[in-house]
Design an enzyme around this catalytic site. Structure first.
Site, short mmCIF file in Angstrom:
data_model
loop_
_atom_site.label_atom_id
_atom_site.label_comp_id
_atom_site.label_asym_id
_atom_site.label_seq_id
_atom_site.Cartn_x
_atom_site.Cartn_y
_atom_site.Cartn_z
N PHE A 59 0.85 -1.19 0.00
CA PHE A 59 0.00 0.00 0.00
C PHE A 59 0.88 1.24 0.00
CE2 PHE A 59 -2.32 3.36 2.37
CZ PHE A 59 -3.38 3.53 1.48
N GLY A 60 0.74 2.07 -1.04
CA GLY A 60 1.50 3.30 -1.16
C GLY A 60 0.65 4.50 -0.80
N TYR A 61 1.18 5.39 0.03
CA TYR A 61 0.45 6.59 0.44
C TYR A 61 1.31 7.84 0.32
CZ TYR A 61 3.14 5.94 4.72
OH TYR A 61 4.18 5.78 5.62
N GLY A 62 2.57 7.67 -0.06
CA GLY A 62 3.50 8.80 -0.15
C GLY A 62 4.35 8.68 -1.40
N SER A 63 5.66 8.59 -1.23
CA SER A 63 6.56 8.59 -2.38
C SER A 63 6.36 7.38 -3.29
CB SER A 63 8.02 8.64 -1.91
OG SER A 63 8.34 7.48 -1.15
N GLU A 67 13.12 2.09 3.17
CA GLU A 67 12.31 2.62 4.27
C GLU A 67 12.95 2.38 5.63
OE1 GLU A 67 9.81 4.35 3.43
OE2 GLU A 67 9.43 3.72 1.37
#
Length: 215
Positions: free
Chosen positions: A24-28, A107
């Site tokens: 799940f991507g929410y930023g970069s 990360e």
């Protein structure tokens, strides 16, 4: 037993041989995946706030004045939504190992890999169907861990304006600040007040300094 049967143990995850994995991507990750994926799915998770609280010297800032990058923190509202994109990873265990290993390095500055529940965009709370029928889907997300030294949880205020002159112009993130929310379909009245407020403040400072602000 196949040669790749035990690769999942390195990551503390279920078998790579018979599970579907999503990130799940929410930023970069929304604009810079740097990994192969089969398909992407607009979706959301619940119970988190998206905030620019995580400090960093890796991408911007200095040890004395760290830059800020986005993370998720548990929300006081269990129904709070964070919109983003889920990326279905390739089924090949060797490829999965490479992707997850690279993401763990990418990360590593205060972030941890956690499991999340994904919901489809739209009315109601409909779980993302991919892999639901078998019960062998694993949805992962990288979130800054509580208590890590780079999570000061202070308001940003005018940190950009006080940035080191040598870093300010080439490192400014303003054109991409709103991407985490605006990079997905604007449904369900999706408003990310924290992110949009930073975007607006940054544009005001750029205009005040005579620099063009991205739309």
């Amino acid at each position: 037993m196949t040669a790749t049967a035990g690769l999942h143990e390195r990551f503390g995850l279920p078998s790579f041989e018979d599970h579907t994995f999503l990130i799940f991507g929410y930023g970069s990750i929304l604009w810079k995946q740097n990994f192969d994926y089969v398909q992407s799915y607009p979706c959301y998770i619940k119970g988190y706030d998206r905030v620019f609280y995580q400090g960093t010297c890796e991408h911007r800032g200095t040890p004395g004045a760290p830059g800020r990058v986005v993370t998720l923190l548990p929300s006081a509202d269990a129904e709070q939504r964070v919109y983003g994109m889920a990326y279905e990873l390739p089924a090949d265990p060797a490829v999965l190992t490479q992707i997850l290993g690279d993401l763990d390095v990418r990360e590593q500055e205060g972030y941890d890999r956690v499991s999340v529940d994904l919901f489809e965009m739209g009315e109601g709370e409909v779980p993302l169907p991919l892999g639901q029928e078998t019960g062998k889907r694993w949805s992962l997300c990288y979130i800054a861990t509580e208590g890590n030294e780079r999570l000061p949880r202070r308001r940003l205020r005018r940190r950009y304006g006080r940035a080191h002159p040598a870093l300010r112009r080439p490192q400014r993130p303003q054109p991409r600040v709103p991407v985490p929310s605006r990079g997905v379909p604007p449904r369900d009245g999706a408003v990310d007040e924290h992110v949009f407020a930073i975007d607006a403040a940054a544009k005001r400072q750029l205009q005040g300094a005579g620099e063009p602000a991205a739309a």
